[in-house]
Write a protein that holds these residues in place. Sequence first.
Motif, short mmCIF file in Angstrom:
data_model
loop_
_atom_site.label_atom_id
_atom_site.label_comp_id
_atom_site.label_asym_id
_atom_site.label_seq_id
_atom_site.Cartn_x
_atom_site.Cartn_y
_atom_site.Cartn_z
N GLN A 387 4.35 -18.97 -29.13
CA GLN A 387 4.11 -17.72 -28.41
C GLN A 387 5.11 -16.65 -28.83
O GLN A 387 4.74 -15.49 -29.05
N GLU A 390 4.30 -15.39 -32.22
CA GLU A 390 3.18 -14.41 -32.20
C GLU A 390 3.68 -13.04 -31.76
O GLU A 390 3.33 -12.01 -32.37
N GLU A 391 4.49 -13.04 -30.70
CA GLU A 391 5.04 -11.75 -30.25
C GLU A 391 5.94 -11.14 -31.33
O GLU A 391 5.90 -9.93 -31.55
N LYS A 394 3.87 -9.48 -33.98
CA LYS A 394 3.45 -8.13 -33.59
C LYS A 394 4.60 -7.15 -33.69
O LYS A 394 4.44 -6.02 -34.18
#
Length: 593
Positions: A387, A390-391, A394
């Motif tokens: 997670q 993924e952040e 971005k």
Amino acid sequence: TAGKLTLMSILGLKKKQPKTFKVKVITMDAEMEFSCEVKWKGKDLFDLVCRTVGLRETWFFGLRYTVKDTYAWLKPEKRVLDQEVPKDSPITFSFLAKFFPEKVEEELVQEITQHLFFLQVKKQILDEEIFCSPEASVLLASYAVQAKYGDYDPNFHKPGFLAQDELLPQRVSYQMTAEMWEEKITAWYAEHRGIARDEAEMDYLKIAQDLEMYGISYFSITQNKRDTDLLLGVDAQGLHIYSPNSKLNPNKSFPWSDIRNISYSEKEFTIKPLDKKKDVFKFYSSQLRVNKLILQLCIGNHDLFMRRRKVDSIEVQQMKAQAKEEKARKKVERQILAREKQMREEAERAKEEMERRLFQLQDEARLANEALLRSEETADLLAEKAQIAEEEAKLLAHKAADSEQERQRLEVTAMKTKEEKRMMEQKMREAEQLAVKLVEQSERRLKEADHLKQDLTEAKDAERRAKQKLLEITKTTYPVRPSSYPGVLLLRQMGFRAGCDAASMRLDFKDSDMKRLSMEIERERLEYMEKSKHLQDQLKELKTEIESLKLEEQQQQQASLYSLRGDVRQYAQPHYAQPHSNRRPSCQSLLHL
């Protein structure tokens, strides 16, 4: 009448009670005390001791006692108290081997007999009554340790465990330290593993019987009354004649098989050989008691010598058969014990192996549980990291866009910086050219000022000379005061030009005009010098400013590069390079000048 009967009964009881005396018998490993009857013969006491010890091979042993400066053996056929025994109470006797076997392994049947011989021979070696080399002493000591301690166990028999044991003769033990002797003995001792106590003692005796002084009783003799002293040795094999200083190698020997008869008359001994052609050997002993002892030992050893060469008696055959059965039984028992010991050791090793395996399995189970817990924790961490990744992806995309914008802005800034740098360098070159021109003008003005000073000096000299000339003319033509002469005043007011020489000097300058001109020239020169100095200071400031701009430009480019790398690698906030808002105006003072 009743009183007489009572007295007679008391006297009768006293007559029935035999008189006794105390005897103390010392064996090689024990001390015993007996209460003996007065009528006992030596055989009665000897049989009592043998029964107490459990000894059946009685023909090797005897009871020895000390008399004056020598010793004697208790005679079996005479009463104890009729012999020359000590008058002490208790009377002390030593139970010792009187005769020694030729071959211990064949003649010593009982284990108790072997043990008593082992203890006595060991004591004689330690007391140096039997000479033994250092090598043989170490080997014998190792068998003695095996007989006492059993098999060698390095976990139990630590270094120093023999410190309290007397194992070597004093003559030998001085040659090396106790630790070194113990190391040598232990090395041999470790090789005797599996040997029982009786076997170790028998091995000890088999080595000891080969020593030169084993089983020999020595007596001082002379071959004739005026000859030098000799030594007579009596043992199981015969008689031996030695030099006083050498008990190892006999000068002459008489085996029992070659002796026909031994006799003595008072102090003279006669040995008659079996071969009548050989000479009779005679020797002398100074003490009658010693002569009896020598004869007693000769008779006993000769009887045993003849007995060995005959068939064993029924008693000896029974003892040997029983000893053989006993050895076989003990051997079977030792084998069973060894097998049980081996099985017990194997069981203990198996138990230890199972316990070790159990501990190992428990450790493996514990490690597996810990690994499972770590795996679950790792799975949770991986989910969280996915997670976060993924952040971060971005955020990286956003930062990449920002970094691209920053890069473009930095490129524009770099272009502007280069343009400003170029302009500054151009202004610097112009300022340097201007400074060169000002320096040239300064030098030219200095030269002009020097010329003006020179002209001023010459004008002052001409004025002085004109004044002097005018005064001379006035004095000669008009003898009046010079201050009241109108012509002089007129000349002063209108600037009279005069001169007597051909220099045509102008005299229209006044003193005040000359001073004012000189002051103006000096002021212009000072102002020019001050402006030139100010220009030089501004040129230095301009160079310093250009260098600082270059350094700031390099730092700004490095900071921009670090900011870009930090955005990509460390996900940090970008440090944007701030524009130089505090720059000083580049060449205002120079342009103003």
